[in-house]
Design an enzyme around this catalytic site. Sequence first.
Site, PDB file in Angstrom:
ATOM      1  N   ASP A   1       0.851  -1.188   0.000  1.00 48.19           N
ATOM      2  CA  ASP A   1       0.000   0.000   0.000  1.00 48.19           C
ATOM      3  C   ASP A   1       0.889   1.241   0.000  1.00 48.19           C
ATOM      4  O   ASP A   1       1.901   1.304   0.705  1.00 48.19           O
ATOM      5  CB  ASP A   1      -0.906  -0.016   1.237  1.00 48.19           C
ATOM      6  CG  ASP A   1      -2.053   0.960   1.118  1.00 48.19           C
ATOM      7  OD1 ASP A   1      -3.207   0.501   1.018  1.00 48.19           O
ATOM      8  OD2 ASP A   1      -1.798   2.178   1.136  1.00 48.19           O
TER       9      ASP A   1
ATOM     10  N   ASN B   1     -12.715  -3.145   2.620  1.00 42.65           N
ATOM     11  CA  ASN B   1     -13.621  -2.006   2.691  1.00 42.65           C
ATOM     12  C   ASN B   1     -14.582  -2.093   1.510  1.00 42.65           C
ATOM     13  O   ASN B   1     -14.157  -2.330   0.377  1.00 42.65           O
ATOM     14  CB  ASN B   1     -12.839  -0.691   2.644  1.00 42.65           C
ATOM     15  CG  ASN B   1     -11.931  -0.515   3.851  1.00 42.65           C
ATOM     16  OD1 ASN B   1     -12.283  -0.908   4.956  1.00 42.65           O
ATOM     17  ND2 ASN B   1     -10.758   0.063   3.642  1.00 42.65           N
TER      18      ASN B   1
ATOM     19  N   GLN C   1     -14.263   2.511   1.281  1.00 42.01           N
ATOM     20  CA  GLN C   1     -13.568   2.114   0.055  1.00 42.01           C
ATOM     21  C   GLN C   1     -13.272   3.344  -0.794  1.00 42.01           C
ATOM     22  O   GLN C   1     -14.163   4.131  -1.087  1.00 42.01           O
ATOM     23  CB  GLN C   1     -14.428   1.120  -0.741  1.00 42.01           C
ATOM     24  CG  GLN C   1     -13.719   0.588  -1.979  1.00 42.01           C
ATOM     25  CD  GLN C   1     -14.522  -0.487  -2.714  1.00 42.01           C
ATOM     26  OE1 GLN C   1     -15.638  -0.833  -2.309  1.00 42.01           O
ATOM     27  NE2 GLN C   1     -13.952  -1.007  -3.793  1.00 42.01           N
ATOM     28  N   SER C   2     -12.006   3.496  -1.181  1.00 38.15           N
ATOM     29  CA  SER C   2     -11.618   4.669  -1.976  1.00 38.15           C
ATOM     30  C   SER C   2     -11.179   4.294  -3.391  1.00 38.15           C
ATOM     31  O   SER C   2     -11.144   5.151  -4.267  1.00 38.15           O
ATOM     32  CB  SER C   2     -10.492   5.437  -1.278  1.00 38.15           C
ATOM     33  OG  SER C   2      -9.349   4.618  -1.128  1.00 38.15           O
ATOM     34  N   VAL C   3     -10.843   3.037  -3.627  1.00 43.03           N
ATOM     35  CA  VAL C   3     -10.468   2.585  -4.972  1.00 43.03           C
ATOM     36  C   VAL C   3     -11.491   1.542  -5.407  1.00 43.03           C
ATOM     37  O   VAL C   3     -11.659   0.508  -4.739  1.00 43.03           O
ATOM     38  CB  VAL C   3      -9.041   1.981  -5.000  1.00 43.03           C
ATOM     39  CG1 VAL C   3      -8.723   1.434  -6.384  1.00 43.03           C
ATOM     40  CG2 VAL C   3      -8.009   3.037  -4.588  1.00 43.03           C
TER      41      VAL C   3
ATOM     42  N   HIS D   1     -10.251  -5.198  -3.370  1.00 43.08           N
ATOM     43  CA  HIS D   1      -8.916  -5.528  -2.862  1.00 43.08           C
ATOM     44  C   HIS D   1      -9.021  -5.915  -1.392  1.00 43.08           C
ATOM     45  O   HIS D   1      -9.902  -5.445  -0.664  1.00 43.08           O
ATOM     46  CB  HIS D   1      -7.939  -4.354  -3.029  1.00 43.08           C
ATOM     47  CG  HIS D   1      -8.466  -3.048  -2.534  1.00 43.08           C
ATOM     48  ND1 HIS D   1      -9.414  -2.315  -3.218  1.00 43.08           N
ATOM     49  CD2 HIS D   1      -8.209  -2.350  -1.404  1.00 43.08           C
ATOM     50  CE1 HIS D   1      -9.699  -1.218  -2.542  1.00 43.08           C
ATOM     51  NE2 HIS D   1      -8.993  -1.215  -1.424  1.00 43.08           N
TER      52      HIS D   1
ATOM     53  N   HIS E   1      -6.985  -5.856   2.118  1.00 41.17           N
ATOM     54  CA  HIS E   1      -5.849  -5.314   2.870  1.00 41.17           C
ATOM     55  C   HIS E   1      -5.312  -6.400   3.805  1.00 41.17           C
ATOM     56  O   HIS E   1      -6.095  -7.081   4.485  1.00 41.17           O
ATOM     57  CB  HIS E   1      -6.273  -4.142   3.761  1.00 41.17           C
ATOM     58  CG  HIS E   1      -6.777  -2.935   3.039  1.00 41.17           C
ATOM     59  ND1 HIS E   1      -6.016  -1.793   2.858  1.00 41.17           N
ATOM     60  CD2 HIS E   1      -7.976  -2.658   2.464  1.00 41.17           C
ATOM     61  CE1 HIS E   1      -6.732  -0.873   2.221  1.00 41.17           C
ATOM     62  NE2 HIS E   1      -7.930  -1.381   1.967  1.00 41.17           N
TER      63      HIS E   1
HETATM   64  P1  DGP Z   1      -9.574   1.413   0.193  1.00 38.65           P
HETATM   65  O1  DGP Z   1      -9.680   2.693   0.945  1.00 38.65           O
HETATM   66  O2  DGP Z   1     -10.014   0.190   0.995  1.00 38.65           O
HETATM   67  O3  DGP Z   1     -10.248   1.504  -1.161  1.00 38.65           O
HETATM   68  O4  DGP Z   1      -8.017   1.159  -0.054  1.00 38.65           O
HETATM   69  C1  DGP Z   1      -7.331   1.699  -1.131  1.00 38.65           C
HETATM   70  C2  DGP Z   1      -5.889   1.652  -0.783  1.00 38.65           C
HETATM   71  O5  DGP Z   1      -5.147   1.851  -1.965  1.00 38.65           O
HETATM   72  C3  DGP Z   1      -5.437   2.728   0.205  1.00 38.65           C
HETATM   73  O6  DGP Z   1      -5.009   2.108   1.424  1.00 38.65           O
HETATM   74  C4  DGP Z   1      -4.283   3.410  -0.468  1.00 38.65           C
HETATM   75  C5  DGP Z   1      -3.956   2.512  -1.633  1.00 38.65           C
HETATM   76  N1  DGP Z   1      -3.516   3.206  -2.813  1.00 38.65           N
HETATM   77  C6  DGP Z   1      -4.134   4.252  -3.416  1.00 38.65           C
HETATM   78  N2  DGP Z   1      -3.445   4.644  -4.505  1.00 38.65           N
HETATM   79  C7  DGP Z   1      -2.371   3.805  -4.585  1.00 38.65           C
HETATM   80  C8  DGP Z   1      -1.279   3.700  -5.496  1.00 38.65           C
HETATM   81  O7  DGP Z   1      -1.140   4.449  -6.458  1.00 38.65           O
HETATM   82  N3  DGP Z   1      -0.342   2.736  -5.240  1.00 38.65           N
HETATM   83  C9  DGP Z   1      -0.463   1.874  -4.164  1.00 38.65           C
HETATM   84  N4  DGP Z   1       0.504   0.967  -4.016  1.00 38.65           N
HETATM   85  N5  DGP Z   1      -1.478   1.952  -3.292  1.00 38.65           N
HETATM   86  C10 DGP Z   1      -2.412   2.899  -3.499  1.00 38.65           C
END
Ligand code: DGP
Length: 110
Positions: free
Chosen positions: A29, A83, A90-92, A96, A98
């Site tokens: 992450d 999430n 959830q932001s992406v 996924h 964690h």
């Molecule tokens: P969530 O909030 O559960 O959707 O988690 C998304 C995660 O993705 C957050 O912990 C940060 C991670 N993340 C966002 N952008 C990037 C990226 O460009 N590279 C990596 N390795 N992680 C990222």
Amino acid sequence: MPTLFERIMDGEIPSDQVYEDEICVVFRDVAPQAPTHVLVVPRTPIQSLADGLNAALAGHLLVVANKVAQQEGLSDGYRVVINCGADGGQSVDHLHVHVLGGRALGWPPG
Ligand code: DGP
């Protein structure tokens, strides 16, 4: 439009990858919340846990989560988090898992 995690898996955006197989990829992450914080990401861009995840894929992601936790030396335990949606944080929008460890984690989450 490819998701952020598809762009990472395609190598367009660099990442610190720790595992891959034909079904999923695991990378660190970018904003770690624990000494070890990796994301187990299916190659298929399912939007979230609420969007058609099947039992075989869900099981595979969890088996890989444990495999990587062992690989990372998390012998004192670890946490697995998914999430889902806005209230889940959830932001992406690419499913996924964690995997967090390397310190004692608090409960409940915020
Ligand atoms: P969530 O909030 O559960 O959707 O988690 C998304 C995660 O993705 C957050 O912990 C940060 C991670 N993340 C966002 N952008 C990037 C990226 O460009 N590279 C990596 N390795 N992680 C990222």
